[in-house]
Design a protein around this motif. Structure first.
Motif, PDB file in Angstrom:
ATOM      1  N   ILE A  60      -7.726   5.096   6.293  1.00 19.27           N
ATOM      2  CA  ILE A  60      -6.806   4.291   5.484  1.00 19.27           C
ATOM      3  C   ILE A  60      -7.522   3.034   5.000  1.00 19.27           C
ATOM      4  O   ILE A  60      -7.362   2.615   3.855  1.00 19.27           O
ATOM      5  CB  ILE A  60      -5.521   3.939   6.268  1.00 19.27           C
ATOM      6  CG1 ILE A  60      -4.882   5.222   6.820  1.00 19.27           C
ATOM      7  CG2 ILE A  60      -4.534   3.205   5.384  1.00 19.27           C
ATOM      8  CD1 ILE A  60      -3.602   5.015   7.580  1.00 19.27           C
ATOM      9  N   GLN A  91       0.856  -1.175   0.000  1.00 21.89           N
ATOM     10  CA  GLN A  91       0.000   0.000   0.000  1.00 21.89           C
ATOM     11  C   GLN A  91       0.902   1.238   0.000  1.00 21.89           C
ATOM     12  O   GLN A  91       1.895   1.284   0.745  1.00 21.89           O
ATOM     13  CB  GLN A  91      -0.904  -0.003   1.235  1.00 21.89           C
ATOM     14  CG  GLN A  91      -1.952  -1.104   1.232  1.00 21.89           C
ATOM     15  CD  GLN A  91      -3.012  -0.894   0.154  1.00 21.89           C
ATOM     16  OE1 GLN A  91      -3.492   0.206  -0.059  1.00 21.89           O
ATOM     17  NE2 GLN A  91      -3.358  -1.965  -0.545  1.00 21.89           N
ATOM     18  N   THR A 123      -2.825  -1.680   8.631  1.00 22.08           N
ATOM     19  CA  THR A 123      -3.150  -3.112   8.734  1.00 22.08           C
ATOM     20  C   THR A 123      -4.438  -3.413   7.968  1.00 22.08           C
ATOM     21  O   THR A 123      -4.529  -4.415   7.253  1.00 22.08           O
ATOM     22  CB  THR A 123      -3.320  -3.512  10.211  1.00 22.08           C
ATOM     23  OG1 THR A 123      -2.157  -3.117  10.932  1.00 22.08           O
ATOM     24  CG2 THR A 123      -3.509  -4.999  10.350  1.00 22.08           C
ATOM     25  N   GLY A 124      -5.419  -2.522   8.113  1.00 21.42           N
ATOM     26  CA  GLY A 124      -6.687  -2.721   7.411  1.00 21.42           C
ATOM     27  C   GLY A 124      -6.531  -2.656   5.901  1.00 21.42           C
ATOM     28  O   GLY A 124      -7.134  -3.444   5.173  1.00 21.42           O
ATOM     29  N   ALA A 125      -5.705  -1.705   5.439  1.00 21.64           N
ATOM     30  CA  ALA A 125      -5.506  -1.568   4.000  1.00 21.64           C
ATOM     31  C   ALA A 125      -4.763  -2.777   3.446  1.00 21.64           C
ATOM     32  O   ALA A 125      -5.036  -3.259   2.351  1.00 21.64           O
ATOM     33  CB  ALA A 125      -4.737  -0.284   3.692  1.00 21.64           C
ATOM     34  N   THR A 162     -10.659   2.963   4.499  1.00 28.06           N
ATOM     35  CA  THR A 162     -11.599   3.475   3.502  1.00 28.06           C
ATOM     36  C   THR A 162     -10.931   3.630   2.143  1.00 28.06           C
ATOM     37  O   THR A 162     -11.540   3.361   1.100  1.00 28.06           O
ATOM     38  CB  THR A 162     -12.183   4.825   3.969  1.00 28.06           C
ATOM     39  OG1 THR A 162     -12.839   4.632   5.223  1.00 28.06           O
ATOM     40  CG2 THR A 162     -13.180   5.371   2.964  1.00 28.06           C
ATOM     41  N   SER A 163      -9.673   4.044   2.137  1.00 23.64           N
ATOM     42  CA  SER A 163      -8.974   4.184   0.854  1.00 23.64           C
ATOM     43  C   SER A 163      -8.856   2.823   0.168  1.00 23.64           C
ATOM     44  O   SER A 163      -8.956   2.722  -1.048  1.00 23.64           O
ATOM     45  CB  SER A 163      -7.598   4.816   1.047  1.00 23.64           C
ATOM     46  OG  SER A 163      -6.682   3.881   1.554  1.00 23.64           O
ATOM     47  N   ARG A 164      -8.681   1.763   0.960  1.00 22.45           N
ATOM     48  CA  ARG A 164      -8.635   0.411   0.375  1.00 22.45           C
ATOM     49  C   ARG A 164     -10.026  -0.014  -0.104  1.00 22.45           C
ATOM     50  O   ARG A 164     -10.176  -0.607  -1.172  1.00 22.45           O
ATOM     51  CB  ARG A 164      -8.091  -0.590   1.399  1.00 22.45           C
ATOM     52  CG  ARG A 164      -8.022  -2.031   0.911  1.00 22.45           C
ATOM     53  CD  ARG A 164      -6.936  -2.215  -0.133  1.00 22.45           C
ATOM     54  NE  ARG A 164      -7.117  -3.410  -0.947  1.00 22.45           N
ATOM     55  CZ  ARG A 164      -6.607  -4.607  -0.671  1.00 22.45           C
ATOM     56  NH1 ARG A 164      -5.885  -4.785   0.415  1.00 22.45           N
ATOM     57  NH2 ARG A 164      -6.816  -5.623  -1.472  1.00 22.45           N
ATOM     58  N   ALA A 170      -4.313  -5.997   5.113  1.00 18.71           N
ATOM     59  CA  ALA A 170      -4.820  -7.337   5.420  1.00 18.71           C
ATOM     60  C   ALA A 170      -6.328  -7.408   5.609  1.00 18.71           C
ATOM     61  O   ALA A 170      -6.884  -8.499   5.712  1.00 18.71           O
ATOM     62  CB  ALA A 170      -4.127  -7.872   6.687  1.00 18.71           C
ATOM     63  N   GLY A 171      -7.014  -6.257   5.639  1.00 17.91           N
ATOM     64  CA  GLY A 171      -8.450  -6.252   5.906  1.00 17.91           C
ATOM     65  C   GLY A 171      -9.264  -7.113   4.943  1.00 17.91           C
ATOM     66  O   GLY A 171      -9.987  -8.018   5.372  1.00 17.91           O
TER      67      GLY A 171
END
Lengths: 241, 123
Positions: free
Chosen positions: A203, A47, A172-174, A205-207, A176-177
């Motif tokens: 972040i 990312q 982490t969310g971007a 949300t961007s993913r 591995a979410g």
């Protein structure tokens, strides 16, 4: 006779590292590199925000430039986080018909998610040997940065460390979410977006926006509502835990 | 296409945030100004219903495309906490990542479950 040309490496270096131009150029260059790496490899782990933080962190440590000096330029970029948060109303507006129809499940999920986030942050940090200070610092980490920092300050945590934990939760969310959501068989784009926004704010949300406009809209909404829910719930949960 | 609409869009974003920040301070609300600004902007969008070529769409789209860039400076702050991270590696890593995963699973699970339940009963 006065020489026309001199050689002033130290003065030049001092000027460079204390000039806003340094932090600003470095930030944009590292981000451009991150985008390039992401596009080139198609690897979701790369990312742009993660690549940029690692590259800039590395440069600062190697050159011994302090974070405060870097921020002279970096803060120009960070400032736009406020207007960008406002801009998240756009995907919400586009998918408003879907949002309205899902209002009840949506609100229930966000309150449940915020409760689980806060309680587990405090309890896991405690069980693994973290001090009360660390528990307080960890508690608001799922909310978006301006909120988590203010909350950390309010309950007696370390706001600067909370900011870092919040960003790491976001990255982490971007990274591995979507993978974890696949693993849990959560396929509805509305549920996926809400989960990413709740656990990983802007972040995440961007993913979500990379995956689809519907997912992005629900993630934006979730980020905003989770910030509200977290602000209300953190002081209450900390009274009990 | 002229870039003037983009400028107008960004100006509207700044104005909405400003309104949000002022409201939060005036009424002593425990909500961040930008989040109130987002609600203000949503109302503007619902009322004006701008076309895709409008600055009200193009300005915000530009910022949203580069959302990750805006988090970079705050993220670099990690370099001031490398010592703390080393000394308290276990509670920090476990507290952060376990709780992140649980929060994600709880939100996603509850919402997916409720949506499925409702879709089934609605049929």
């Amino acid at each position: 006779m006065i020489p026309l040309v001199g050689w002033h490496p130290h003065e030049t270096w001092d000027w460079l590292t204390s000039s806003p131009l340094f932090g600003l150029t470095l930030t944009l260059a590292a981000y451009a590199l991150g985008r390039w790496a992401h596009r080139r490899t198609g690897n979701p782990v790369l990312q742009p925000v993660l690549v940029a933080v690692v590259v800039i962190g590395g440069v600062l440590l190697l050159t011994d430039v302090s974070y405060d000096d870097y921020l002279r330029g970096g803060s120009f970029v960070g400032f736009w986080l406020g207007p960008a948060t406002v801009a998240l109303a756009l995907p919400l507006h586009h998918e408003w018909h879907l949002v309205r129809r899902a209002a009840m499940p949506l609100l229930t999920g966000i309150v449940a998610g915020a409760l689980v986030s806060i309680c587990s942050a405090v309890l896991v940090t405690r069980v693994t040997g973290g001090s009360r200070l660390l528990q307080l610092t960890m508690a608001p980490k799922a909310a978006t940065t301006p909120v988590s920092i203010a909350l950390s300050d309010q309950v007696g945590g370390i706001p600067e460390l909370t900011a870092v934990l919040t960003i790491v939760a976001g990255i982490t969310g971007a990274v591995a979410g979507p993978w974890l959501l696949d693993l849990l068989r959560v396929r509805d784009p509305r549920a996926r977006g809400l989960a990413l926004g709740a656990a990983s704010h802007g972040i995440g949300t961007s993913r979500a926006l990379q995956e689809s406009r519907v997912e992005g809209a629900f993630s934006a909404l979730s980020m905003a509502l989770s910030a509200l829910a977290t602000s209300v719930l953190v002081p209450v949960v900390l009274l009990v835990l | 296409m002229s870039d003037l609409p983009v400028l107008k869009g960004v100006l509207v974003l700044l104005a909405c945030q400003l309104v949000g920040e002022l409201v939060v301070r005036l009424f002593g609300l425990d909500v961040p100004g930008p989040v109130v600004g987002m609600v203000v902007f949503l109302v503007v969008l619902r009322v004006r219903r701008p076309r895709p070529s409008s600055g009200l769409v193009r300005g915000p789209s530009l910022l949203l495309r580069h959302l990750q860039l805006l988090f970079v400076p705050a993220g670099v702050g990690v370099i001031d906490y490398l010592d703390v991270a080393r000394d308290h590696a276990l509670p920090l890593a476990a507290g952060l990542w376990l709780s992140w995963a649980l929060g994600l699973a709880a939100t996603g699970g509850v919402v997916a479950g409720l949506l499925r339940l409702r879709d089934r009963s609605g049929r």
